[in-house]
Scaffold this motif. Sequence first.
Motif, PDB file in Angstrom:
ATOM      1  N   GLY A 121      -8.497  -0.188   1.879  1.00 45.44           N
ATOM      2  CA  GLY A 121      -7.230  -0.485   2.374  1.00 45.44           C
ATOM      3  C   GLY A 121      -7.418  -1.258   3.686  1.00 45.44           C
ATOM      4  O   GLY A 121      -6.960  -2.385   3.986  1.00 45.44           O
ATOM      5  N   ALA A 122      -8.510  -0.890   4.652  1.00 45.07           N
ATOM      6  CA  ALA A 122      -8.587  -1.763   5.647  1.00 45.07           C
ATOM      7  C   ALA A 122      -9.325  -3.150   5.336  1.00 45.07           C
ATOM      8  O   ALA A 122      -8.785  -4.239   5.969  1.00 45.07           O
ATOM      9  CB  ALA A 122      -9.812  -1.107   6.501  1.00 45.07           C
ATOM     10  N   CYS A 175       9.014  12.131   2.854  1.00 44.03           N
ATOM     11  CA  CYS A 175       9.103  11.698   3.925  1.00 44.03           C
ATOM     12  C   CYS A 175      10.288  12.225   5.046  1.00 44.03           C
ATOM     13  O   CYS A 175      10.248  12.554   5.970  1.00 44.03           O
ATOM     14  CB  CYS A 175       8.756  10.088   4.217  1.00 44.03           C
ATOM     15  N   ILE A 232       0.704  -1.149  -0.092  1.00 40.44           N
ATOM     16  CA  ILE A 232      -0.007   0.131  -0.077  1.00 40.44           C
ATOM     17  C   ILE A 232       0.844   1.132   0.077  1.00 40.44           C
ATOM     18  O   ILE A 232       1.780   1.576   0.712  1.00 40.44           O
ATOM     19  CB  ILE A 232      -0.983   0.114   1.316  1.00 40.44           C
ATOM     20  N   THR A 233       0.631   2.060  -0.912  1.00 43.77           N
ATOM     21  CA  THR A 233       1.491   3.301  -1.065  1.00 43.77           C
ATOM     22  C   THR A 233       0.917   4.380  -1.047  1.00 43.77           C
ATOM     23  O   THR A 233      -0.285   4.714  -1.366  1.00 43.77           O
ATOM     24  CB  THR A 233       2.390   3.085  -2.607  1.00 43.77           C
ATOM     25  N   LYS A 279      -1.864  -1.759  -4.098  1.00 40.95           N
ATOM     26  CA  LYS A 279      -2.988  -0.630  -4.151  1.00 40.95           C
ATOM     27  C   LYS A 279      -2.376   0.582  -3.876  1.00 40.95           C
ATOM     28  O   LYS A 279      -1.803   1.071  -2.752  1.00 40.95           O
ATOM     29  CB  LYS A 279      -4.078  -0.952  -2.771  1.00 40.95           C
ATOM     30  N   LYS A 337      12.492  19.252   7.682  1.00 40.83           N
ATOM     31  CA  LYS A 337      11.169  19.810   7.936  1.00 40.83           C
ATOM     32  C   LYS A 337      11.336  20.920   8.947  1.00 40.83           C
ATOM     33  O   LYS A 337      10.347  21.702   9.470  1.00 40.83           O
ATOM     34  CB  LYS A 337      10.177  18.678   8.269  1.00 40.83           C
ATOM     35  N   LEU A 389       8.087   3.750  -4.503  1.00 41.80           N
ATOM     36  CA  LEU A 389       7.834   3.467  -3.330  1.00 41.80           C
ATOM     37  C   LEU A 389       6.935   2.138  -3.543  1.00 41.80           C
ATOM     38  O   LEU A 389       6.913   1.249  -2.578  1.00 41.80           O
ATOM     39  CB  LEU A 389       6.813   4.279  -2.502  1.00 41.80           C
ATOM     40  N   PRO A 414      -5.337   6.837  -4.056  1.00 44.08           N
ATOM     41  CA  PRO A 414      -6.287   7.228  -5.139  1.00 44.08           C
ATOM     42  C   PRO A 414      -6.014   8.277  -5.877  1.00 44.08           C
ATOM     43  O   PRO A 414      -6.511   8.531  -6.828  1.00 44.08           O
ATOM     44  CB  PRO A 414      -7.588   7.317  -4.330  1.00 44.08           C
ATOM     45  N   VAL A 436      -3.221   0.121  10.268  1.00 44.40           N
ATOM     46  CA  VAL A 436      -2.593  -0.989   9.513  1.00 44.40           C
ATOM     47  C   VAL A 436      -2.083  -1.922  10.648  1.00 44.40           C
ATOM     48  O   VAL A 436      -2.371  -3.225  10.475  1.00 44.40           O
ATOM     49  CB  VAL A 436      -1.530  -0.660   8.609  1.00 44.40           C
ATOM     50  N   GLU A 470       6.251   2.174   6.844  1.00 44.79           N
ATOM     51  CA  GLU A 470       7.389   3.302   6.576  1.00 44.79           C
ATOM     52  C   GLU A 470       6.338   4.693   6.614  1.00 44.79           C
ATOM     53  O   GLU A 470       5.641   4.919   5.694  1.00 44.79           O
ATOM     54  CB  GLU A 470       8.035   3.284   5.089  1.00 44.79           C
ATOM     55  N   LEU A 471       6.444   5.437   7.795  1.00 49.74           N
ATOM     56  CA  LEU A 471       5.604   6.273   7.898  1.00 49.74           C
ATOM     57  C   LEU A 471       5.874   7.838   7.933  1.00 49.74           C
ATOM     58  O   LEU A 471       6.942   7.999   7.306  1.00 49.74           O
ATOM     59  CB  LEU A 471       4.923   6.185   9.463  1.00 49.74           C
ATOM     60  N   GLY A 472       5.574   8.700   8.770  1.00 48.90           N
ATOM     61  CA  GLY A 472       5.799  10.163   8.599  1.00 48.90           C
ATOM     62  C   GLY A 472       7.073  10.447   9.320  1.00 48.90           C
ATOM     63  O   GLY A 472       7.722   9.661   9.961  1.00 48.90           O
TER      64      GLY A 472
END
Length: 473
Positions: free
Chosen positions: A204-205, A276, A142-143, A169, A280, A151, A172, A228, A242-244
């Motif tokens: 996704g779920a 990511c 899931i990307t 997936k 910042k 990714l 969108p 997830v 792989e998150l924020g």
Amino acid sequence: MDRSFFMTIDGKPESGIGQFDVINPATELPVAQCPKADEAIVDRAVAAAKSAFPAWAATPIETRAALVDLLADALQSRIGEFASLLTAEQGKPVDQAQYEIMGSVFTLKAFAQMRPEQKLLKDDGHNRVIEHRTPLGVVAAITPWNFPVILVINKLGPALVTGNTMVIKPAPTTPLTTLLLGELCAEILPPGVVNVICDQNDLGAYLTQHPDVAKIAFTGSTATGKRVMASAAADVKRVTLELGGNDAAIVLDDVDVRQVAAKVYGGAMANAGQICVAIKRAYVPAPMYDDFCDELARLAKAAVVDDGSKQGATIGPIQNKAQYDKVKALLADARERGTVIAGGEALDRPGYFIPPTIVRDLPDDAPLVREEQFGPVLPVLKYTDIDDVIARANDSDYGLGGTVWGRDVERATAVAMKIDTGTVWVNQYLAIDANIPFRGSKQSGFGGELGQAGLDEYTQAHIINAVPLEAMA
Ligand code: NAD
């Protein structure tokens, strides 16, 4: 665009239960229509991956790796088509889109060379213990929308080489390049090995809870990552998240302001800040703070903000309306609490354009400093004490990346060692390499991608512990 896109299930095009518009963020006009799945189509995609798994897992690894290498060649041969589609759906300037596709080609080729390690853990002439690695089964990949191609590739390369099959997936708002990739896979790989489905943030779920999915490889926000992980718990599925991030750049007091400001600017503004591991928040020593801010502002004012398909554009739009609104809200707050010295207002034209923005004099608790802005807006903060600035950099729930900038590399490395993130770059940024593991600490991730460790994430360690029959009592 005069072209139809299809999902890929069991090697065949799938038109789904309907379509939705994919919007070009530079024009707010549709690029193309995207087919949409429902739960029954997700079931079919997972069933196709499940039935392809035994034969694919039994295929010699050299054959699987050769097919991954062939996929890299096919992607490279269509780089122009992929890059212009990527610019149209994602917004990044076309040279940066080409860079993403070439990075994807290199990554696939790197994984085609990697092999799961078989280890001899013990061999004393009597007791022989082997650890080898077996594939897991169906991987749900899931990307997000910031790097829609690479990714996916970071997951596809290791999953396929190690013998897994996949259901992919995409986000969108950027599904088209993934659909094109699915078509390429169908030309090269056995049916069912790679399946691609699309949703409008509603499946996704269902996919992550599916009992026939063995592993979830997810890249996206920390908020969704937590959902997830909860989904994975029911069947103890393997999961990589792989998150924020909220990466700090720490500038040391021995640098040349002009040289390092240019690097920090690049690390903050590439892909319009939607990385990511973008810089910042930047921390600059008090004696050089004013000069550093002025140099960043000069660079920001020189940027060419335009439709990524236009020659000379250096920075494109924010990828989607929701993110554009989020960045505008952070900007509105930053205008109140700090001093905007470049940019600061969304452009008055169609498209989700925010010019590179530099904000100084913000307090540490400002949302632009605490939260992940994921846009071209950089807060610049002053410091006087190195231990204090390390503590401020570490004062975050995130722990993805970070940079330290110093002429004395040993001193800069010593500072980097104290930053609590998965990766810290010294005097460089975004030095991501398919052969070097990448992972987040704290709420930036779980497990990792890339490198041998990233390959192993798609396998089960399997111990075989043998003694001669005569050893039985
Ligand atoms: P997002 O979490 O909103 O969406 C990511 C994907 O998850 C999309 O495909 C979405 O449809 C899907 N999704 C939505 N709800 C789901 C659910 N309940 N279960 C499973 N999947 C679901 O993230 P985004 O806004 O698309 O991407 C931006 C975020 O991604 C940023 O936070 C950024 O830092 C992060 N990111 C991290 C990395 C990394 O390697 N650490 C790389 C790129 C982006």
